[in-house]
Design a protein around this motif. Structure first.
Motif, PDB file in Angstrom:
ATOM      1  N   LYS A 139      12.943   0.356   8.129  1.00 18.42           N
ATOM      2  CA  LYS A 139      12.319   1.108   9.211  1.00 18.42           C
ATOM      3  C   LYS A 139      10.859   0.712   9.379  1.00 18.42           C
ATOM      4  O   LYS A 139      10.366   0.586  10.513  1.00 18.42           O
ATOM      5  N   LEU A 140      10.171   0.511   8.274  1.00 22.23           N
ATOM      6  CA  LEU A 140       8.777   0.091   8.354  1.00 22.23           C
ATOM      7  C   LEU A 140       8.661  -1.273   9.024  1.00 22.23           C
ATOM      8  O   LEU A 140       7.753  -1.503   9.839  1.00 22.23           O
ATOM      9  N   HIS A 141       9.561  -2.181   8.693  1.00 19.31           N
ATOM     10  CA  HIS A 141       9.567  -3.498   9.314  1.00 19.31           C
ATOM     11  C   HIS A 141       9.752  -3.389  10.826  1.00 19.31           C
ATOM     12  O   HIS A 141       9.066  -4.074  11.610  1.00 19.31           O
ATOM     13  N   PHE A 177       0.821  -1.205   0.000  1.00 23.89           N
ATOM     14  CA  PHE A 177       0.000   0.000   0.000  1.00 23.89           C
ATOM     15  C   PHE A 177       0.859   1.261   0.000  1.00 23.89           C
ATOM     16  O   PHE A 177       0.601   2.213  -0.741  1.00 23.89           O
ATOM     17  N   LEU A 178       1.901   1.265   0.828  1.00 26.24           N
ATOM     18  CA  LEU A 178       2.748   2.446   0.933  1.00 26.24           C
ATOM     19  C   LEU A 178       3.561   2.687  -0.339  1.00 26.24           C
ATOM     20  O   LEU A 178       3.881   3.836  -0.660  1.00 26.24           O
ATOM     21  N   GLU A 179       3.903   1.614  -1.038  1.00 21.29           N
ATOM     22  CA  GLU A 179       4.620   1.782  -2.307  1.00 21.29           C
ATOM     23  C   GLU A 179       3.761   2.510  -3.332  1.00 21.29           C
ATOM     24  O   GLU A 179       4.266   3.315  -4.124  1.00 21.29           O
ATOM     25  N   ARG A 180       2.461   2.238  -3.306  1.00 24.98           N
ATOM     26  CA  ARG A 180       1.556   2.934  -4.243  1.00 24.98           C
ATOM     27  C   ARG A 180       1.402   4.400  -3.893  1.00 24.98           C
ATOM     28  O   ARG A 180       1.091   5.225  -4.761  1.00 24.98           O
ATOM     29  N   THR A 181       1.597   4.738  -2.619  1.00 27.71           N
ATOM     30  CA  THR A 181       1.486   6.142  -2.204  1.00 27.71           C
ATOM     31  C   THR A 181       2.841   6.849  -2.198  1.00 27.71           C
ATOM     32  O   THR A 181       2.920   7.986  -1.729  1.00 27.71           O
ATOM     33  N   ARG A 182       3.869   6.166  -2.688  1.00 34.53           N
ATOM     34  CA  ARG A 182       5.226   6.729  -2.770  1.00 34.53           C
ATOM     35  C   ARG A 182       5.749   7.158  -1.397  1.00 34.53           C
ATOM     36  O   ARG A 182       6.484   8.140  -1.267  1.00 34.53           O
ATOM     37  N   ALA A 183       5.367   6.408  -0.369  1.00 38.06           N
ATOM     38  CA  ALA A 183       5.795   6.754   0.991  1.00 38.06           C
ATOM     39  C   ALA A 183       7.272   6.485   1.223  1.00 38.06           C
ATOM     40  O   ALA A 183       7.871   7.045   2.153  1.00 38.06           O
ATOM     41  N   PHE A 184       7.863   5.623   0.398  1.00 38.39           N
ATOM     42  CA  PHE A 184       9.265   5.270   0.587  1.00 38.39           C
ATOM     43  C   PHE A 184      10.222   6.220  -0.127  1.00 38.39           C
ATOM     44  O   PHE A 184      11.418   5.964  -0.192  1.00 38.39           O
ATOM     45  N   ASP A 185       9.695   7.302  -0.643  1.00 35.46           N
ATOM     46  CA  ASP A 185      10.553   8.253  -1.336  1.00 35.46           C
ATOM     47  C   ASP A 185      11.323   9.154  -0.380  1.00 35.46           C
ATOM     48  O   ASP A 185      12.279   9.826  -0.790  1.00 35.46           O
ATOM     49  N   GLY A 186      10.899   9.187   0.884  1.00 29.77           N
ATOM     50  CA  GLY A 186      11.547  10.077   1.851  1.00 29.77           C
ATOM     51  C   GLY A 186      12.275   9.337   2.944  1.00 29.77           C
ATOM     52  O   GLY A 186      13.074   8.431   2.692  1.00 29.77           O
TER      53      GLY A 186
END
Length: 269
Positions: free
Chosen positions: A152-154, A137-146
């Motif tokens: 860290k999410l793990h 889900f977060l990959e679709r919202t580009r949350a990992f760009d920052g």
């Protein structure tokens, strides 16, 4: 207070000894265990995750339970053994002294181990489900760009699920132990932040304290400070949330005072 502590240890030392031996034995076993040696906890965990998600996992020797289409592996590091150890320590050392007889003490000791095992599978399954779907889900919202990374999410998912689960287990066990005990109304039943002190200390002790000692011996601090800060901040936030919920519940249960009447009472016929 010192005399009470000595008396508690003197009366409950067999249970503390059993718990310590079980925790140390599992800890030493887990250090070098592979997936084959951890099937006793990996297999039911994989089945539970399959029930929750519909994802079918296949066992690969030495590796773990894998689903190639979702590119997810339930390996030895995903077994939840560390959470199992934390649960055993929390249940046993926090409440066994409340048992009125030696027989109930042994029953509580056995229950602490068996319940911790089942509860670990339950909570770990929820953590794995979040670890599968939340990154997608977060990959679709580009949350990992920052700032946020997969690592860290793990860490955040594991800390949030495990720590919340531990607090819930601790509170439930405290209620049950008071029902069993016919005389104990000690300070462990107190409300407020202190009511979550023991599970927080056990969790941070296992997750940060033991690794800290290992880092001191090896003089290896790579990535540990950031990891420790993230875990501590999450635990503090969850403790604050739990405290607010507890205080809110206490406020709702607080009996209302009867209105005070002034002047002479008049009988009503």
């Amino acid at each position: 207070m010192t005399e009470n502590l000595k008396s508690t240890i003197r009366q409950n030392w067999p249970f503390y000894l059993i718990g310590t031996a079980a925790i140390l034995g599992l800890k030493l076993f887990y250090r070098n265990a592979n997936a084959d040696e951890l099937k006793w906890i990996l297999a039911p965990t994989a089945r539970w995750v399959s029930i929750l998600s519909g994802i079918v996992f296949q066992y690969e020797p030495q590796a773990g339970y894998v689903n190639h289409s979702s590119r997810f592996l339930i390996a030895a590091s995903c077994s939840g053994v560390q959470f199992l150890l934390i649960c055993i320590a929390t249940l046993l050392f926090s409440y066994v002294h409340r048992m009125p007889t030696r027989r109930e003490g042994f029953y509580w000791t056995a229950a602490s181990i068996t319940v911790s095992y089942s509860y670990t599978i339950f909570i770990n399954g929820l953590r794995i489900i979040l670890s599968i779907y939340l990154p997608l889900f977060l990959e679709r919202t580009r949350a990992f760009d920052g700032w946020l990374t997969h690592e860290k999410l793990h860490t955040m998912i594991g800390t949030a699920v495990y720590f919340t689960g531990l607090l819930a287990l601790y509170r439930a066990a405290g209620y049950i132990s008071l029902k069993i005990s016919v005389f104990c109304r000690d300070d462990l039943s107190q409300t407020g932040l202190s009511s979550y002190l023991f599970p927080a200390l056990w969790y941070l002790g296992f997750v940060l304290g033991i690794p800290f000692l290992g880092r001191v011996i090896r003089n290896d601090w790579e990535n540990f400070r950031e990891y420790a800060l993230l875990v501590t901040a999450l635990c503090a936030a969850l403790l604050l949330a739990a405290l607010l919920l507890t205080l809110s519940g206490m406020h709702r249960r607080k009996p209302k005072k009867s209105p005070r009447l002034f002047g002479r009472r008049k009988d009503i016929f």
